[in-house]
Design an enzyme around this catalytic site. Structure first.
Site, short mmCIF file in Angstrom:
data_model
loop_
_atom_site.label_atom_id
_atom_site.label_comp_id
_atom_site.label_asym_id
_atom_site.label_seq_id
_atom_site.Cartn_x
_atom_site.Cartn_y
_atom_site.Cartn_z
N GLU A 40 0.82 -1.21 0.00
CA GLU A 40 0.00 0.00 0.00
C GLU A 40 0.86 1.27 0.00
O GLU A 40 1.82 1.38 0.76
CB GLU A 40 -0.88 0.00 1.25
CG GLU A 40 -1.75 1.24 1.41
CD GLU A 40 -2.43 1.30 2.77
OE1 GLU A 40 -3.50 1.93 2.85
OE2 GLU A 40 -1.89 0.74 3.75
N LYS A 111 -9.67 2.03 -1.93
CA LYS A 111 -9.79 1.50 -0.57
C LYS A 111 -11.11 1.94 0.06
O LYS A 111 -11.46 3.12 0.08
CB LYS A 111 -8.62 1.99 0.27
CG LYS A 111 -8.54 1.43 1.67
CD LYS A 111 -7.28 1.97 2.36
CE LYS A 111 -7.12 1.43 3.77
NZ LYS A 111 -5.90 1.99 4.41
N CYS A 146 -5.03 -2.91 3.41
CA CYS A 146 -4.65 -2.61 4.79
C CYS A 146 -5.81 -2.68 5.77
O CYS A 146 -6.24 -3.76 6.14
CB CYS A 146 -3.94 -1.25 4.83
SG CYS A 146 -2.87 -1.04 6.29
#
Length: 263
Positions: A40, A111, A146
């Site tokens: 990421e 995300k 994440c």
């Protein structure tokens, strides 16, 4: 199937442009792999919030261009990790890109779960709204980034959409490394799927990174795990084990959905 997880060290004394070219070279070194995965926000650092505005790129900006070329030159499927995208309306997103062995972009993922509560990306970035899967010849990837790892419903949605290999690109902090390993194994067990989770090394804005990228099989067994420094973690795995596991222990068939709320 051979996958290489490149655990990139993000350090403040290396420029974004220099890191981009270095990472492209690392991708090139993995010719012969089927899939290469990057972490990421490796161009700038997941915790380097003060750099997000200055280093934000258009969707088809430098990171897109360099990674497309790297995928084509290496002849690999490339999950290019994520970068700070500046959309046409000026909004920022934490955006992942996936390229084919021909260098064609085949998917992107913004995300969904933004970390920081009342600061950082949680207030600086827009949240994605779509689950994304990518069909490779050997397996179907489900994409996550994440903090997404803490939300099992996202992964259930990916499995329902056909994913049998779950890919997590992360910049996970060292102080919560135990959660990283635990959650990666939990997502593998509960979804009876492979989990390929790659993090960063180094220090982002004085936040030491966990490293310890990990590959977990559908039974929750750790097939490979990196250390704390920059490293390329390569593993051979059989995607057919996912279907075999689900047939042998068909727990997913016992899900009960649509239950009434408590009175």
């Amino acid at each position: 199937m051979r996958a290489s997880l490149i655990q990139i060290a993000v350090e403040p004394d290396e420029s974004v442009n220099a890191r981009r070219e270095r990472v492209a070279s690392l991708v090139g070194s993995q010719r012969g792999a089927d899939l290469v995965v990057l972490p990421e926000l490796w161009p700038v650092g997941a915790f380097a919030y003060t750099a997000f505005e200055d280093e934000a790129e258009p969707f088809e900006g430098p990171t897109h261009q360099v990674m497309a070329k790297a995928a084509a030159e290496a002849g690999v499927w490339l999950h290019a990790g994520s970068f700070v995208e500046r959309a046409s309306d000026g909004a920022l997103y934490n955006t992942s890109l996936v390229f084919s062995p021909e260098g064609e972009r085949v998917a992107s993922y913004r995300k969904i779960h933004l970390f920081g509560f009342d600061k950082g990306e949680a207030v600086m970035m827009g949240a994605g709204e779509e689950l994304v899967t990518v069909a490779l010849p050997q397996t179907t990837l489900g994409l996550a980034t994440c903090y997404d790892l803490r939300f099992p419903e996202l992964f259930r949605g990916l499995v329902d959409a056909g994913a049998d290999t779950l890919v997590v690109a992360a910049g996970w902090p060292e102080r919560r490394r135990a959660h990283w390993t635990l959650l990666a194994q939990a997502r593998a067990v509960e979804n009876q799927a492979y989990v390929l989770a790659v993090g960063t090394a180094g220090t982002h804005a004085d936040v030491p990174q966990a490293g310890h990228s990990i590959v977990v099989d559908p039974w929750g067994e750790v097939l490979a795990e990196a250390g704390g420094d920059e490293e390329i973690l390569t593993v051979e795995f059989d995607p057919a084990r996912t279907a075999a596991t689900r047939d042998q222990f068909p727990a997913l068939k016992d899900r009960r959905l649509g239950l009434a709320a408590p009175r």
